[in-house]
Design an enzyme around this catalytic site. Structure first.
Site, PDB file in Angstrom:
ATOM      1  N   TYR A 182       7.781   0.601   1.970  1.00  0.00           N
ATOM      2  CA  TYR A 182       6.875  -0.196   2.821  1.00  0.00           C
ATOM      3  C   TYR A 182       7.043   0.203   4.294  1.00  0.00           C
ATOM      4  O   TYR A 182       6.064   0.492   4.991  1.00  0.00           O
ATOM      5  CB  TYR A 182       7.178  -1.679   2.612  1.00  0.00           C
ATOM      6  CG  TYR A 182       6.297  -2.626   3.403  1.00  0.00           C
ATOM      7  CD1 TYR A 182       4.938  -2.744   3.112  1.00  0.00           C
ATOM      8  CD2 TYR A 182       6.824  -3.417   4.427  1.00  0.00           C
ATOM      9  CE1 TYR A 182       4.128  -3.629   3.822  1.00  0.00           C
ATOM     10  CE2 TYR A 182       6.026  -4.302   5.137  1.00  0.00           C
ATOM     11  CZ  TYR A 182       4.678  -4.413   4.837  1.00  0.00           C
ATOM     12  OH  TYR A 182       3.884  -5.284   5.536  1.00  0.00           O
ATOM     13  N   LYS A 186       4.298   2.008   6.823  1.00  0.00           N
ATOM     14  CA  LYS A 186       3.827   1.368   8.059  1.00  0.00           C
ATOM     15  C   LYS A 186       4.195   2.218   9.290  1.00  0.00           C
ATOM     16  O   LYS A 186       3.433   2.255  10.259  1.00  0.00           O
ATOM     17  CB  LYS A 186       4.396  -0.048   8.175  1.00  0.00           C
ATOM     18  CG  LYS A 186       3.869  -1.011   7.092  1.00  0.00           C
ATOM     19  CD  LYS A 186       2.361  -1.222   7.181  1.00  0.00           C
ATOM     20  CE  LYS A 186       1.850  -2.302   6.236  1.00  0.00           C
ATOM     21  NZ  LYS A 186       0.396  -2.529   6.341  1.00  0.00           N
TER      22      LYS A 186
HETATM   23  N1  LIG Z   1       2.277 -11.297   4.929  1.00  0.00           N
HETATM   24  C1  LIG Z   1       3.103 -10.746   5.817  1.00  0.00           C
HETATM   25  O1  LIG Z   1       4.239 -11.218   6.044  1.00  0.00           O
HETATM   26  C2  LIG Z   1       2.664  -9.538   6.560  1.00  0.00           C
HETATM   27  C3  LIG Z   1       1.580  -8.789   6.166  1.00  0.00           C
HETATM   28  N2  LIG Z   1       1.245  -7.661   6.863  1.00  0.00           N
HETATM   29  C4  LIG Z   1       0.143  -6.821   6.428  1.00  0.00           C
HETATM   30  O2  LIG Z   1      -1.038  -7.594   6.293  1.00  0.00           O
HETATM   31  C5  LIG Z   1      -1.916  -6.928   5.385  1.00  0.00           C
HETATM   32  C6  LIG Z   1      -2.515  -7.946   4.442  1.00  0.00           C
HETATM   33  O3  LIG Z   1      -1.502  -8.384   3.539  1.00  0.00           O
HETATM   34  P1  LIG Z   1      -1.333  -9.924   3.114  1.00  0.00           P
HETATM   35  O4  LIG Z   1      -2.623 -10.634   3.205  1.00  0.00           O
HETATM   36  O5  LIG Z   1      -0.172 -10.437   3.837  1.00  0.00           O
HETATM   37  O6  LIG Z   1      -0.887  -9.752   1.585  1.00  0.00           O
HETATM   38  P2  LIG Z   1      -1.620 -10.178   0.221  1.00  0.00           P
HETATM   39  O7  LIG Z   1      -0.799  -9.616  -0.878  1.00  0.00           O
HETATM   40  O8  LIG Z   1      -1.881 -11.642   0.225  1.00  0.00           O
HETATM   41  O9  LIG Z   1      -2.999  -9.430   0.299  1.00  0.00           O
HETATM   42  C7  LIG Z   1      -3.046  -8.039   0.137  1.00  0.00           C
HETATM   43  C8  LIG Z   1      -4.487  -7.609   0.085  1.00  0.00           C
HETATM   44  O10 LIG Z   1      -4.538  -6.198  -0.049  1.00  0.00           O
HETATM   45  C9  LIG Z   1      -5.449  -5.872  -1.092  1.00  0.00           C
HETATM   46  N3  LIG Z   1      -5.015  -4.680  -1.804  1.00  0.00           N
HETATM   47  C10 LIG Z   1      -3.767  -4.387  -2.252  1.00  0.00           C
HETATM   48  N4  LIG Z   1      -3.770  -3.211  -2.876  1.00  0.00           N
HETATM   49  C11 LIG Z   1      -5.047  -2.736  -2.820  1.00  0.00           C
HETATM   50  C12 LIG Z   1      -5.687  -1.581  -3.295  1.00  0.00           C
HETATM   51  N5  LIG Z   1      -5.022  -0.624  -3.968  1.00  0.00           N
HETATM   52  N6  LIG Z   1      -7.014  -1.431  -3.081  1.00  0.00           N
HETATM   53  C13 LIG Z   1      -7.710  -2.387  -2.416  1.00  0.00           C
HETATM   54  N7  LIG Z   1      -7.166  -3.518  -1.942  1.00  0.00           N
HETATM   55  C14 LIG Z   1      -5.846  -3.690  -2.142  1.00  0.00           C
HETATM   56  C15 LIG Z   1      -5.381  -7.057  -2.028  1.00  0.00           C
HETATM   57  O11 LIG Z   1      -6.611  -7.104  -2.723  1.00  0.00           O
HETATM   58  P3  LIG Z   1      -6.717  -7.551  -4.265  1.00  0.00           P
HETATM   59  O12 LIG Z   1      -7.370  -8.874  -4.162  1.00  0.00           O
HETATM   60  O13 LIG Z   1      -7.562  -6.479  -4.816  1.00  0.00           O
HETATM   61  O14 LIG Z   1      -5.314  -7.592  -4.815  1.00  0.00           O
HETATM   62  C16 LIG Z   1      -5.252  -8.214  -1.082  1.00  0.00           C
HETATM   63  O15 LIG Z   1      -6.519  -8.601  -0.637  1.00  0.00           O
HETATM   64  C17 LIG Z   1      -1.078  -5.841   4.701  1.00  0.00           C
HETATM   65  O16 LIG Z   1      -1.408  -4.589   5.263  1.00  0.00           O
HETATM   66  C18 LIG Z   1       0.354  -6.220   5.057  1.00  0.00           C
HETATM   67  O17 LIG Z   1       1.221  -5.119   5.080  1.00  0.00           O
HETATM   68  C19 LIG Z   1       1.933  -7.259   7.967  1.00  0.00           C
HETATM   69  C20 LIG Z   1       3.002  -7.970   8.402  1.00  0.00           C
HETATM   70  C21 LIG Z   1       3.450  -9.171   7.752  1.00  0.00           C
HETATM   71  C1  LIG Z   2      19.361  -8.047  22.029  1.00  0.00           C
HETATM   72  C2  LIG Z   2      19.542  -8.777  20.764  1.00  0.00           C
HETATM   73  C3  LIG Z   2      18.674  -8.197  19.675  1.00  0.00           C
HETATM   74  C4  LIG Z   2      19.017  -8.770  18.360  1.00  0.00           C
HETATM   75  C5  LIG Z   2      18.273  -8.062  17.272  1.00  0.00           C
HETATM   76  C6  LIG Z   2      18.966  -8.254  15.986  1.00  0.00           C
HETATM   77  C7  LIG Z   2      18.270  -7.589  14.852  1.00  0.00           C
HETATM   78  C8  LIG Z   2      17.586  -8.591  14.011  1.00  0.00           C
HETATM   79  C9  LIG Z   2      16.792  -7.956  12.934  1.00  0.00           C
HETATM   80  C10 LIG Z   2      15.500  -8.681  12.787  1.00  0.00           C
HETATM   81  C11 LIG Z   2      14.731  -8.100  11.675  1.00  0.00           C
HETATM   82  C12 LIG Z   2      13.341  -8.648  11.694  1.00  0.00           C
HETATM   83  C13 LIG Z   2      12.577  -8.125  10.521  1.00  0.00           C
HETATM   84  C14 LIG Z   2      11.148  -8.563  10.620  1.00  0.00           C
HETATM   85  C15 LIG Z   2      10.393  -8.001   9.473  1.00  0.00           C
HETATM   86  C16 LIG Z   2       8.965  -8.413   9.500  1.00  0.00           C
HETATM   87  O1  LIG Z   2       8.534  -9.224  10.282  1.00  0.00           O
HETATM   88  O2  LIG Z   2       8.199  -7.813   8.587  1.00  0.00           O
HETATM   89  C17 LIG Z   2       6.836  -8.181   8.492  1.00  0.00           C
HETATM   90  C18 LIG Z   2       6.377  -7.747   7.132  1.00  0.00           C
HETATM   91  O3  LIG Z   2       5.626  -6.801   7.019  1.00  0.00           O
HETATM   92  C19 LIG Z   2       6.922  -8.517   6.008  1.00  0.00           C
HETATM   93  O4  LIG Z   2       6.907  -7.784   4.812  1.00  0.00           O
HETATM   94  P1  LIG Z   2       7.985  -8.134   3.659  1.00  0.00           P
HETATM   95  O5  LIG Z   2       7.431  -7.483   2.438  1.00  0.00           O
HETATM   96  O6  LIG Z   2       9.285  -7.541   4.096  1.00  0.00           O
HETATM   97  O7  LIG Z   2       8.040  -9.634   3.541  1.00  0.00           O
END
Ligand SMILES: NC(=O)C1=CN([C@@H]2O[C@H](COP(=O)(O)OP(=O)(O)OC[C@H]3O[C@@H](n4cnc5c(N)ncnc54)[C@H](OP(=O)(O)O)[C@@H]3O)[C@@H](O)[C@H]2O)C=CC1
Ligand SMILES: CCCCCCCCCCCCCCCC(=O)OCC(=O)COP(=O)(O)O
Length: 300
Positions: A182, A186
């Site tokens: 992942y 990204k």
């Molecule tokens: N939730 C979080 O904590 C975070 C999310 N993000 C990013 O946000 C974006 C949205 O994710 P989020 O809504 O959170 O997660 P969800 O799992 O809820 O949604 C993911 C979406 O992506 C679609 N998808 C997955 N695989 C495919 C594929 N092969 N083809 C077409 N569509 C696909 C799914 O569609 P389907 O309905 O077809 O499954 C669904 O709509 C992602 O890029 C994620 O990395 C970034 C940071 C944090």
């Molecule tokens: C000067 C002091 C600094 C202290 C820093 C300490 C380090 C702490 C680490 C924090 C890690 C944060 C991770 C956040 C990850 C995140 O927000 O991911 C977003 C996503 O895409 C989530 O995806 P997931 O599949 O992992 O749920």
């Protein structure tokens, strides 16, 4: 303005006569805020029925202050490049062009590198990186269109107008343990779209990379594990994440304000990004300690 979301493409009305075009999806909340703002949406995803249900939900609301437009649905899988070209053809035949492409679809992953099959690495990379890259090339650069008639494709470069949005993650800036595929996908997304921004500026095409922290969606439930099965757990970090409605509003604001790069996260992840840059040795020690602790708690 026409928007496609990914999956998705979209656009917001700028002038009255432009208020007639598409975008696509996910988060559904993203679709909702853009729909409510008057965008002509093309909703894209794998599941046609769920996208059509989303249209029913969107159009049921009567409370809009601006004129809204019934979205259009195009279902395809982002890992199927042939399907991307066919979807683009359909969208462009219907709408002529796309103003805003929102690359939002994505999949996460949980596992150790040693246990993870290369197929899982490839699926995550295809969904989060190659899919958005292919979709972007079709709309922005008019390539790999699978035999489409180029006359149908007034692309963003020719029009000198367009906006490409990539929904990345904090993990596009820092790598945390047990997220290798992942975080790699990204980081690649951030790098590709940073290059694209530089190359497109001369054509007045905007590129926005958005890097959110945790959001309360189904991301952890849908994450792949080391053997490719669905993780199926709502992690506490996800459940305690930001509301998708707020994040969707921030995405809309970033598009409206033509932001280039946006971090949507609390203090700790933001500090972690600085720490990775300014004191990498310390950051690596913290991540190694986190890996040991997580591994220990899994084994106990
Ligand atoms: N939730 C979080 O904590 C975070 C999310 N993000 C990013 O946000 C974006 C949205 O994710 P989020 O809504 O959170 O997660 P969800 O799992 O809820 O949604 C993911 C979406 O992506 C679609 N998808 C997955 N695989 C495919 C594929 N092969 N083809 C077409 N569509 C696909 C799914 O569609 P389907 O309905 O077809 O499954 C669904 O709509 C992602 O890029 C994620 O990395 C970034 C940071 C944090
Ligand atoms: C000067 C002091 C600094 C202290 C820093 C300490 C380090 C702490 C680490 C924090 C890690 C944060 C991770 C956040 C990850 C995140 O927000 O991911 C977003 C996503 O895409 C989530 O995806 P997931 O599949 O992992 O749920």
């Amino acid at each position: 303005m026409r928007l496609v979301g990914s999956a998705g493409v979209t656009s917001l009305p700028r002038r009255k006569d432009e208020a007639d075009q598409p975008w696509s999806r996910r988060l559904p909340e993203c679709a909702k805020v853009f729909y409510d703002a008057g965008a002509k949406l093309v909703l894209c995803g794998r599941n046609k029925e769920s996208l059509e249900e989303l249209i029913t939900e969107l159009t049921a609301s009567q409370a809009n202050k601006v004129q809204t437009h019934r979205p259009y649905v195009v279902a395809f899988d982002l890992t199927d490049f042939g399907a991307i070209a066919a979807a683009a053809s359909k969208i462009l035949q219907c709408f002529g062009h796309v103003d805003v492409l929102i690359n939002n679809a994505g999949i996460s992953y949980r596992g150790t590198i040693v246990d993870t099959t290369i197929d899982v690495d490839k699926t995550v990379m295809e969904t989060n990186y190659f899919g958005p890259v292919a979709l972007t090339k079709v709309f922005c650069l008019q390539v790999e269109t699978g035999g489409l008639n180029p006359a149908l494709l007034p692309d963003m470069i020719t029009r000198r107008q367009g906006h490409i949005v990539a929904i990345s993650s904090i993990q596009g800036r820092i790598s945390i343990p047990f997220r290798s595929a992942y975080a790699a996908s990204k980081h690649a997304t951030q790098a590709f779209f940073d290059c694209l921004r530089a190359e497109m500026e001369q054509y007045e095409i905007l590129v926005t990379v958005i890097s959110p922290g945790y959001i309360h969606t189904n991301l952890s439930l849908n994450a792949l594990t080391a053997n490719g099965s669905r993780y199926g757990v709502m992690d506490t970090t996800t459940a305690q994440g930001r509301s998708p409605v707020e994040v969707a509003q921030d995405v809309l604001n970033a598009v409206r304000r033509k932001k280039k790069d946006v971090i949507l996260a609390d203090l700790l992840p933001s500090l972690a990004i600085y720490l990775r840059t300014l004191a990498p040795g310390l950051f690596f020690r913290l991540m190694a300690s986190r890996a040991r602790k997580e591994q220990k708690s899994k084994n106990s």
